[in-house]
Write a protein that holds these residues in place. Structure first.
Motif: not given
Length: 345
Positions: A132, A144, A182, A184, A188
């Motif tokens: 990220h 992802d 899940f 990003d 997260e």
């Protein structure tokens, strides 16, 4: 169970003693004949670890772990040892097998200081990098992932991001016959950056992901493969990355190295141009601690001084370590569309 025979040969013979009848019988032989190995009884099965193999005057050590199930009288394979050893001490405590010392070199009386633990009910899956972060050329990288539990029991899972700033842990559950997504995942977990992603579970899972560049017109992505540690490269393995490109304004190549093992890893990397196969940059050394990932940005341009190389390739030799994951990302600089190329032995 196994051992050396006359004239530097070994056997995989497996013989069973029944104390109630005071008699011996033969069982299915080990798939990998070996000597000087360790064995433990765990979960009503026999686990065989490490050891030596012989053929004529050649001697080598064994990574493989093989499991005998008395109920089916058959053998199966389990996760490989982090490194091969022989003459190992072994014990079982609370459902965990511990392996102590042993020889790290064939027939050399030099003892290893390591103590390793093996849990037959812990399944781990790794991908070399999840992200990220904002990259070069205006790219924005995200990851992802999805995990599917096709078992009949609830899966308790732990997700571990091994980032440069430290490990980040999160726990989840996945119901039987369900998939959990899940989006990003690194964001997260509250991380701005990248790292090696480890997925731990008490059930076998199917895990896959996608790392992608997020732009104004949509996304360009590449598949993230999640594999167990022993699917990676081990000491003395050589692997190749082919089809790499470096052309200013058109294509760029980044290399990714990840250590999914439990000990420090060292690799030698060599870069080559396609025309003539001449080496551009030799004996570039990469050292990685356990769980560490390193991304080398445009090494053909920065390390080899060839920003307009065209096509090239790379060779990687693992000097020390186990569970090494290596890949290249070939990126179209006009769209930031990336293609993953996995190193092959």
């Amino acid at each position: 169970m196994g051992n050396a025979l006359w004239q530097h040969s070994i056997t995989g013979a497996f013989e069973v003693y029944d104390s109630t009848t005071d008699s011996w019988s033969e069982a299915a032989p080990m798939p990998t004949p070996r000597s000087c190995h360790a064995a433990t009884a765990l979960d009503d099965k026999i686990h065989v670890f490490g050891g030596l193999a012989y053929e004529n005057t050649e001697v080598w050590m064994i990574h493989d772990v093989e499991v005998f199930d008395p109920t089916t009288a058959s053998w199966s394979h389990a996760a490989q040892m982090p490194d091969p050893r022989w003459g190992i001490g072994a014990a079982v405590v609370d459902g965990i097998s511990y392996f102590i010392g042993g020889g790290p070199r064939p027939l050399v009386l030099f003892a290893s200081p390591y103590v390793d633990a093996y849990d037959p009910n812990l399944y781990t899956y790794w991908t070399e990098v999840a992200a990220h972060l904002d990259g070069t050329h205006g790219s924005q990288w995200r990851t992802d992932l999805c995990a599917a539990n096709f078992n009949g029991e609830l899966a308790n899972v732990e997700l571990v991001l091994h980032a440069n700033t430290g490990d980040v842990h999160q726990t989840y559950t996945i119901d039987p016959s369900q998939q959990k997504s899940f989006a990003d995942v690194v964001g997260e977990m509250g991380v701005e950056g990248k790292g090696t992603l480890e997925f731990r579970s008490d059930q076998t899972l199917r895990v896959a992901g996608r790392t992608f560049n997020e732009g104004g017109d949509g996304t360009f992505g590449q598949f993230c493969d999640f594999q167990p540690m022993d699917a990676g490269l081990f000491k003395d393995d050589e692997a190749w990355l082919i089809g790499l490109r470096q052309e200013e304004g058109l294509f760029r190549t980044n290399l990714i190295f990840a250590n999914t093992g439990i000990r420090k890893a060292t690799m030698f990397v060599e870069l080559y141009r396609c025309s003539g196969g001449s080496s551009l940059h030799t004996l570039w050394v990469v050292d990685l601690m356990p769980g560490e990932v390193r991304q080398e940005i445009e090494p053909f341009a920065i390390l080899a001084g060839e920003p307009n190389l065209g096509w090239g390739y790379a060779k990687v030799t693992v000097v020390e370590g186990a569970g090494i994951r290596i890949s290249a990302s070939v990126i179209d600089s006009r769209t930031n569309d990336a293609t993953t190329i996995v190193a092959e032995r």
